[in-house]
Design an enzyme around this catalytic site. Structure first.
Site, PDB file in Angstrom:
ATOM      1  N   ARG A  56      18.767  76.043  99.564  1.00  0.00           N
ATOM      2  CA  ARG A  56      19.768  74.985  99.736  1.00  0.00           C
ATOM      3  C   ARG A  56      21.065  75.433 100.429  1.00  0.00           C
ATOM      4  NH1 ARG A  56      20.550  71.209  94.637  1.00  0.00           N
ATOM      5  NH2 ARG A  56      21.722  73.026  93.898  1.00  0.00           N
ATOM      6  N   ASP A  57      21.061  76.586 101.053  1.00  0.00           N
ATOM      7  CA  ASP A  57      22.221  76.968 101.870  1.00  0.00           C
ATOM      8  C   ASP A  57      21.824  77.983 102.931  1.00  0.00           C
ATOM      9  OD1 ASP A  57      24.836  76.761 102.703  1.00  0.00           O
ATOM     10  OD2 ASP A  57      25.599  78.274 101.315  1.00  0.00           O
TER      11      ASP A  57
END
Length: 208
Positions: A56-57
């Site tokens: 997620r990043d």
């Protein structure tokens, strides 16, 4: 584990990351170099997803490298285990690498959002510049939409409405109107028309 009960993970030191590597580089990467880097990134992401972890990043700054061009994914502060409900915190992922569904405020998404980020990373390695450098969520959606082969009249209407009424960007009623990282169909190679011929050819070579 320290005296406070916290687990400390000691990892090897890697002196740089891909964002610094691109900034310092004056010439484009050769195709074999790009393939080696992308294979390492994809292998790492596959390992995460096979074990139920969404990063997620994913972005260039979170992919470390050394002089031997060995890559490692770092910064798991936003990562989460995939759960059965598919409900997660909205607004994750650095904006330039954020999938359309997250930009729209969706909380039900899958590990496909990581793959969107990987695609943005791949384009950035080829172009040596950010693919979708939006200054806001709405502009980010507009850049994605204007470059996408999945353009539709409903998306045009939605983006115009969002420009007039920004609160609509978080309205789930509009989510079915825009293609998401998990729903985009397989596209032929000629849909990469927003890249120059040279970059388009290299991108297709990498994909193959």
């Amino acid at each position: 584990m320290d005296e406070r009960g916290k687990v400390l993970v000691v990892m090897e030191f890697l002196p740089s990351d891909l964002s610094r590597l691109i900034a310092a580089r004056k010439v484009p990467f050769f195709a074999p170099q790009l393939k080696i880097m992308m294979c390492q990134i994809l292998d790492g992401v596959r390992f995460l997803h096979d074990n139920g972890v969404m990063h997620r990043d994913l972005k260039l700054a979170n992919i470390l490298t050394n002089k031997g061009n060995r890559l490692k994914i770092c910064d798991f502060g936003l990562s989460r285990w995939e759960n059965g409900s598919g409900s997660y915190t909205p607004g994750m992922v650095t904006q330039w690498y954020r999938a359309p569904e997250i930009l729209m405020g969706e909380t039900n998404y899958t590990s496909a959002v990581d793959m969107w980020s990987v695609g943005c990373i791949m384009a950035e390695l080829v172009l040596r510049k950010v693919l979708f450098p939006g200054n806001s969520g709405i502009q980010q959606l507009s850049l994605i939409h204007s470059s996408s082969a999945a353009r539709c009249k409903r998306c045009d209407v939605l983006l115009r409405l969002c420009l007039v009424q920004p609160d609509l960007i978080c309205c789930s009623a509009f989510l079915p109107w825009i293609p998401t990282a998990g729903s985009l169909p397989t596209m032929p190679s000629n849909t990469l028309g927003f890249l120059s011929y040279e970059h388009n050819t290299l991108y297709i070579f990498l994909l193959e």
